[in-house]
Design an enzyme around this catalytic site. Structure first.
Site, PDB file in Angstrom:
ATOM      1  N   HIS A  84       4.384 -10.379   7.652  1.00  8.49           N
ATOM      2  CA  HIS A  84       4.528 -10.003   6.241  1.00  8.49           C
ATOM      3  C   HIS A  84       5.837 -10.561   5.686  1.00  8.49           C
ATOM      4  O   HIS A  84       6.725  -9.808   5.266  1.00  8.49           O
ATOM      5  CB  HIS A  84       4.475  -8.469   6.119  1.00  8.49           C
ATOM      6  N   ASN A  90       1.587 -11.825   0.223  1.00  3.81           N
ATOM      7  CA  ASN A  90       1.298 -12.200   1.615  1.00  3.81           C
ATOM      8  C   ASN A  90      -0.189 -12.402   1.872  1.00  3.81           C
ATOM      9  O   ASN A  90      -0.577 -13.368   2.525  1.00  3.81           O
ATOM     10  CB  ASN A  90       1.854 -11.138   2.569  1.00  3.81           C
TER      11      ASN A  90
END
Length: 166
Positions: A84, A90
């Site tokens: 992440h 993301n």
């Protein structure tokens, strides 16, 4: 990038993220500077100071992997999302990277449908609970690829049928 088969790199990842966050100058293409938690996740992403090293390791691991592209991109996607690296974007970045890598190998891009989001998120949970076993994500990606390939075949069949009447 697909035509040139550009090697996956930190620059490619940051460039794609910059496109995803085009309207957010402050964060696009920049690793997050704060710790995050992912709602509902069974795993906590690494601290910000670890991101450059973890991303470098992920890219090296991916470049050194010689399994089938579906297995390789599924594993990469799971690990990328676990790291992440960005404060926002993301998931979109990860799915674009997954499709970039599929397309470089001659496969069509896939679109993980909103109606499958629970199954998609369950793949991440399964990965972290079951000793980093990527098999559920591999199955999901494989099914979407098969669906897309069958759709392409149907388009070609229809085009061939139409050309018979011209």
């Amino acid at each position: 990038m697909v035509k040139q088969k550009v090697l996956l790199s930190e620059k490619v990842i940051k460039d794609i993220h910059s496109l995803v966050l085009m309207d957010n100058r402050a964060d696009r293409g920049i690793y997050r500077r704060v710790p995050v938690t992912i709602m509902g996740a069974v795993h906590t992403p690494p601290q910000p100071y670890l991101l450059p090293t973890r991303m470098e390791q992920l890219i090296i691991k991916y470049q050194g992997c010689f399994s089938h592209v579906v297995e390789r991109v599924s594993q990469f996607h799971l690990e990328f999302e676990a790291i992440h690296p960005f404060i926002d974007g993301n998931g979109r970045t990860g799915r674009l990277l997954l499709n970039l890598e599929l397309m470089k190998e001659g496969y069509p891009p896939i679109n993980i449908k909103f109606s499958d989001r629970k199954r998609y998120y369950d793949c991440f949970t399964s990965y972290h609970i079951n000793g980093e076993d990527p098999s559920e994500m591999v199955s999901l990606v494989r099914e979407y690829l098969e669906e897309e390939l069958l759709r392409y075949i149907e388009i070609v069949r229809n085009a061939n049928e139409m050309s018979k009447f011209q």
